[in-house]
Design a protein around this motif. Structure first.
Motif, PDB file in Angstrom:
ATOM      1  N   UNK A   1      -6.665  22.745  44.762  1.00  0.00           N
ATOM      2  CA  UNK A   1      -5.703  23.766  45.148  1.00  0.00           C
ATOM      3  C   UNK A   1      -6.142  25.092  44.543  1.00  0.00           C
ATOM      4  N   UNK A   2      -6.062  26.147  45.299  1.00  0.00           N
ATOM      5  CA  UNK A   2      -6.492  27.456  44.821  1.00  0.00           C
ATOM      6  C   UNK A   2      -5.504  28.021  43.805  1.00  0.00           C
TER       7      UNK A   2
ATOM      8  N   UNK B   1      -1.431  27.629  43.622  1.00  0.00           N
ATOM      9  CA  UNK B   1      -0.764  27.130  42.418  1.00  0.00           C
ATOM     10  C   UNK B   1       0.279  28.125  41.931  1.00  0.00           C
ATOM     11  N   UNK B   2      -0.063  29.414  41.986  1.00  0.00           N
ATOM     12  CA  UNK B   2       0.882  30.448  41.558  1.00  0.00           C
ATOM     13  C   UNK B   2       2.108  30.466  42.460  1.00  0.00           C
ATOM     14  N   UNK B   3       1.899  30.342  43.768  1.00  0.00           N
ATOM     15  CA  UNK B   3       3.018  30.326  44.705  1.00  0.00           C
ATOM     16  C   UNK B   3       3.906  29.113  44.457  1.00  0.00           C
ATOM     17  N   UNK B   4       3.295  27.970  44.214  1.00  0.00           N
ATOM     18  CA  UNK B   4       4.059  26.750  43.922  1.00  0.00           C
ATOM     19  C   UNK B   4       4.865  26.927  42.640  1.00  0.00           C
ATOM     20  N   UNK B   5       4.248  27.526  41.610  1.00  0.00           N
ATOM     21  CA  UNK B   5       4.936  27.778  40.345  1.00  0.00           C
ATOM     22  C   UNK B   5       6.116  28.723  40.549  1.00  0.00           C
ATOM     23  N   UNK B   6       5.923  29.775  41.355  1.00  0.00           N
ATOM     24  CA  UNK B   6       6.994  30.733  41.609  1.00  0.00           C
ATOM     25  C   UNK B   6       8.154  30.071  42.331  1.00  0.00           C
ATOM     26  N   UNK B   7       7.865  29.282  43.349  1.00  0.00           N
ATOM     27  CA  UNK B   7       8.930  28.593  44.080  1.00  0.00           C
ATOM     28  C   UNK B   7       9.675  27.644  43.163  1.00  0.00           C
ATOM     29  N   UNK B   8       8.939  26.925  42.333  1.00  0.00           N
ATOM     30  CA  UNK B   8       9.561  25.990  41.403  1.00  0.00           C
ATOM     31  C   UNK B   8      10.461  26.720  40.412  1.00  0.00           C
TER      32      UNK B   8
ATOM     33  N   UNK C   1       1.755  35.199  35.015  1.00  0.00           N
ATOM     34  CA  UNK C   1       0.617  34.354  35.389  1.00  0.00           C
ATOM     35  C   UNK C   1       0.410  33.193  34.433  1.00  0.00           C
ATOM     36  N   UNK C   2       0.936  33.272  33.242  1.00  0.00           N
ATOM     37  CA  UNK C   2       0.859  32.135  32.333  1.00  0.00           C
ATOM     38  C   UNK C   2       2.205  31.963  31.646  1.00  0.00           C
ATOM     39  N   UNK C   3       2.378  30.840  30.998  1.00  0.00           N
ATOM     40  CA  UNK C   3       3.656  30.564  30.345  1.00  0.00           C
ATOM     41  C   UNK C   3       3.618  31.082  28.914  1.00  0.00           C
ATOM     42  N   UNK C   4       4.277  32.177  28.688  1.00  0.00           N
ATOM     43  CA  UNK C   4       4.310  32.757  27.360  1.00  0.00           C
ATOM     44  C   UNK C   4       5.708  33.295  27.098  1.00  0.00           C
ATOM     45  N   UNK C   5       6.235  33.036  25.920  1.00  0.00           N
ATOM     46  CA  UNK C   5       7.585  33.461  25.577  1.00  0.00           C
ATOM     47  C   UNK C   5       7.791  34.958  25.599  1.00  0.00           C
ATOM     48  N   UNK C   6       6.697  35.717  25.506  1.00  0.00           N
ATOM     49  CA  UNK C   6       6.812  37.173  25.517  1.00  0.00           C
ATOM     50  C   UNK C   6       7.470  37.670  26.797  1.00  0.00           C
TER      51      UNK C   6
END
Length: 160
Positions: free
Chosen positions: A1-2, A6-13, A67-72
């Protein structure tokens, strides 16, 4: 998966997270109702979740856009929401942007995190560079937005 897929899937989720939050709040409110178990404790907790829904939405939108999981990014979204919401209310106490402020703060925090997470500042300001710079730039951006929406929100809201 590109990476884009992956980013689109993460956003929808991530954007589906409010459904779970609303479910919990609804159940708590239901339990507290006189027609159900009439437990005020649960009703108040449900009301609190709904009262803070704009902040919860700000967090969720920021997580979805980062784009990444960061608490900031989460800290930046909450800070942006507080600054934007209180700034607008200070200018015009009749203004209540509610969940729109949460959405705006989340978008601002997510986009600014992606742009400035690796920011390089001069040596004497280096401590505030990178991810530490994101809450700062988010707060200042939301100050500007608060000035704009503080005067424009009531007329804009009337259009809807």
């Amino acid at each position: 998966m590109s990476n884009k897929a992956e980013a689109t899937k993460k956003q929808k989720s991530a954007l589906l997270l409010p459904v779970g939050v609303l479910l919990v709040a609804g159940i708590l409110l239901l339990i507290g109702q006189p027609g159900a178990l009439n437990i005020t404790f649960f009703e108040e907790m449900g009301k609190t979740v709904f009262a803070h829904l704009p902040m919860i939405v700000a967090i969720i939108v920021a997580i979805a856009l980062a784009v990444d999981d960061h608490g900031t990014v989460v800290l930046s979204a909450v800070l942006g929401y507080f600054v934007l919401n209180k700034g607008v209310q200070t200018i015009n106490d009749a203004s209540n942007m509610g969940i729109v402020a949460g959405i705006i703060a989340g978008i601002v925090a997510g986009l600014l995190y992606n742009k400035y997470k690796n920011a390089q500042l001069p040596t004497w300001l280096a401590f505030f560079g990178g991810k530490r710079f994101v809450p700062i730039v988010t707060a200042f951006t939301c100050i500007i937005l608060a000035l704009i929406f503080g005067y424009a929100w009531v007329p804009l809201k009337g259009l809807f």
